[in-house]
Every structure is written in C-alpha cells, then in structure tokens.
Write a protein that holds these residues in place. Structure first.
Motif, PDB file in Angstrom:
ATOM      1  N   GLU A 266       9.805  -7.026   0.724  1.00 32.89           N
ATOM      2  CA  GLU A 266      10.417  -6.149   1.725  1.00 32.89           C
ATOM      3  C   GLU A 266      10.952  -4.877   1.072  1.00 32.89           C
ATOM      4  N   ARG A 267      11.562  -5.020  -0.090  1.00 33.20           N
ATOM      5  CA  ARG A 267      12.139  -3.868  -0.787  1.00 33.20           C
ATOM      6  C   ARG A 267      11.053  -2.885  -1.230  1.00 33.20           C
ATOM      7  N   ILE A 268       9.925  -3.426  -1.692  1.00 32.58           N
ATOM      8  CA  ILE A 268       8.816  -2.572  -2.118  1.00 32.58           C
ATOM      9  C   ILE A 268       8.348  -1.693  -0.963  1.00 32.58           C
ATOM     10  N   CYS A 269       8.337  -2.261   0.232  1.00 33.58           N
ATOM     11  CA  CYS A 269       7.843  -1.527   1.408  1.00 33.58           C
ATOM     12  C   CYS A 269       8.775  -0.414   1.844  1.00 33.58           C
ATOM     13  N   SER A 270       9.958  -0.374   1.292  1.00 33.40           N
ATOM     14  CA  SER A 270      10.891   0.709   1.599  1.00 33.40           C
ATOM     15  C   SER A 270      10.839   1.807   0.548  1.00 33.40           C
ATOM     16  N   THR A 271       9.904   1.692  -0.398  1.00 33.99           N
ATOM     17  CA  THR A 271       9.824   2.626  -1.524  1.00 33.99           C
ATOM     18  C   THR A 271       8.917   3.816  -1.212  1.00 33.99           C
ATOM     19  N   ALA A 272       9.362   5.016  -1.574  1.00 36.41           N
ATOM     20  CA  ALA A 272       8.537   6.228  -1.427  1.00 36.41           C
ATOM     21  C   ALA A 272       8.755   7.111  -2.648  1.00 36.41           C
ATOM     22  N   PHE A 273       7.738   7.913  -3.002  1.00 36.34           N
ATOM     23  CA  PHE A 273       7.819   8.780  -4.180  1.00 36.34           C
ATOM     24  C   PHE A 273       7.472  10.214  -3.784  1.00 36.34           C
ATOM     25  N   LYS A 274       8.195  10.749  -2.846  1.00 40.56           N
ATOM     26  CA  LYS A 274       7.825  12.018  -2.225  1.00 40.56           C
ATOM     27  C   LYS A 274       7.949  13.210  -3.166  1.00 40.56           C
ATOM     28  N   THR A 275       8.837  13.168  -4.142  1.00 37.73           N
ATOM     29  CA  THR A 275       9.046  14.354  -4.968  1.00 37.73           C
ATOM     30  C   THR A 275       8.247  14.345  -6.263  1.00 37.73           C
ATOM     31  N   LEU A 276       7.484  13.291  -6.512  1.00 34.85           N
ATOM     32  CA  LEU A 276       6.595  13.305  -7.666  1.00 34.85           C
ATOM     33  C   LEU A 276       5.380  14.168  -7.364  1.00 34.85           C
ATOM     34  N   SER A 277       4.837  14.799  -8.385  1.00 31.49           N
ATOM     35  CA  SER A 277       3.605  15.547  -8.181  1.00 31.49           C
ATOM     36  C   SER A 277       2.495  14.563  -7.846  1.00 31.49           C
ATOM     37  N   ASP A 278       1.399  15.078  -7.287  1.00 31.09           N
ATOM     38  CA  ASP A 278       0.293  14.204  -6.911  1.00 31.09           C
ATOM     39  C   ASP A 278      -0.243  13.435  -8.116  1.00 31.09           C
ATOM     40  N   GLN A 279      -0.338  14.123  -9.262  1.00 31.28           N
ATOM     41  CA  GLN A 279      -0.852  13.468 -10.461  1.00 31.28           C
ATOM     42  C   GLN A 279       0.097  12.365 -10.938  1.00 31.28           C
TER      43      GLN A 279
END
Length: 237
Positions: free
Chosen positions: A107-120
């Motif tokens: 459940e915790r993994i599904c709340s994870t986002a990495f919006k500010t990392l570059s695409d690479q």
C-alpha cells in the motif's frame, strides 16, 4: 496437511481446524504476494489505477489477518493444543502479522511518486526499485512454499537470501544519495524514494522472520535474535 507431520487426533474436527487455519494462511500469503507484485508494477509503470486497486485491496488483507487470528484463539480455547500442534498455532499467529505488514508495504509503495526527478533519473531509480521489488517478491513466494510443507531446509536457504537483498538496497541508497548531492532540487523525491526502498528491503527481513517461525515449528527452537548462529548448527547436522 500430512506434510506437516501433525499428530492424528481422536477428534476429526481438531485436525480439520488445524488444516483450515493452515489453508487460510496460504490464501492470505498469495493475496499479499499479488498485492506486492501489483504495487511494484504500478510504481514502475506509474499506473495510478492499479495503485488504487492495491490500496483498496489492503482492507481484505487486514480482514484475513483478523479472521485467522480469531480462529487461532478459538482453537487454543477449545482444543488446548500441546507440543507441535501448539507450536503451529503460535507460528501462524506470528506469520500472519508479518504478512499483514508486507501488505502495508504494498500500500505504501502505491503512494510513492517521483515527480521532481529528471526523466533519466526517474528511469534509473524506478528500474532499481523494481529489481529490488522483484527480488523480495521471489523471496516471499519461496517462503510461502516453505510454509506450505514446513520445509526446514528451504527456510534456511531463504533466510540466507536476505543478505543479497541488503546488498542491493545499499547500492540503491548510494545511487540516490549521489543524485541528491548533484542536484538539491531532487531532495524531496530522493527522500521519498529512499523511504520506498527501505520499505521494500524490510520485506526481506519479514521473510526472514517467517523462516524463524518455520524453524520454531519444525525444531521447537526459538532462534530469534540469534538466527545466524543457530542456523549454522542446523546446517551442520
């Protein structure tokens, strides 16, 4: 159930009760494994619909834990099990707690986002986390197989596999720390990713705990907090 080498009881219902909780744990374990598999895929593919399904299904995992726990208490109260039967019930109570916590990780993994990392960077980070996730999924699947027949040798082998999971986790941490030092704007996302990686790594620890409970059932030995040394003794027999 015969693979567990349980004593035969005068009461056929007693045998049925023990077999029933064993089967319930197997079902719970398979659901948790599916939850974890879907969560890793949802994270890698950034699939929010799948993530929502995983989060919603966590309620079912919790309900199964409560039901099995209640059944175990009833068996103890009604049947007053002893020796190996009692060890099985105790082991199951502890194992379902570990499975429920693995479900929480999904459940915790599904709340994870990495919006500010570059695409690479996002591509590399997600690939690394997916690899770690698949490693722990395999470990979970193996420990569920070991539980099905209470296979001592298999449990010992799985226990030792956690060292590889730890090494993989440490590599991800070094990678993420490098990103954070190179670009401070990635700090919020890196912290989230580190938290996610740590949660996945903990699954390996929980699988180790389940291995310890299998050893407890089969051998009657509590090897918690001294697992490594005690396992060496078992291997040398």
């Amino acid at each position: 159930m015969n693979d567990l080498n349980l004593d035969k009881h005068i009461s056929g219902q007693f045998n049925a009760d023990l077999e029933g909780i064993h089967t319930q744990v197997q079902s719970m374990g398979q659901l948790v494994k599916k939850q974890l598999t879907d969560a890793i895929r949802a994270m890698h593919d950034q699939d929010m619909q799948l993530a929502k399904k995983v989060i919603k299904a966590d309620k079912k995992v919790n309900e199964m834990e409560m039901k099995i726990d209640e059944d175990c208490v009833l068996i103890i109260a009604r049947r007053q099990p002893i020796a190996k039967d009692l060890r099985l019930v105790i082991a199951i109570i502890k194992i379902i707690s570990e499975l429920e916590r693995i479900g929480d990780v999904a459940e915790r993994i599904c709340s994870t986002a990495f919006k500010t990392l570059s695409d690479q960077q996002k591509s590399v980070v997600l690939a690394s986390l997916e690899s770690l996730g698949k490693h722990t999924i395999q470990m979970l699947g193996d420990v569920l197989d070991a539980f099905t027949t209470m296979n001592l040798n298999m449990a010992i082998k799985i226990y030792q596999e956690d060292e590889k999971v730890d090494q993989e986790y440490e590599g991800i941490v070094r990678q993420l720390m490098t990103y954070m030092m190179e670009d401070t704007r990635t700090i919020p996302s890196v912290i989230t990713a580190l938290s996610c990686a740590r949660s996945i790594e903990r699954i390996g620890d929980r699988c180790q705990n389940i291995c310890e409970f299998i050893v407890y059932y089969v051998e009657g030995q509590d090897i918690r907090h001294k697992g490594g040394n005690e396992l060496k003794k078992l291997l040398s027999r």
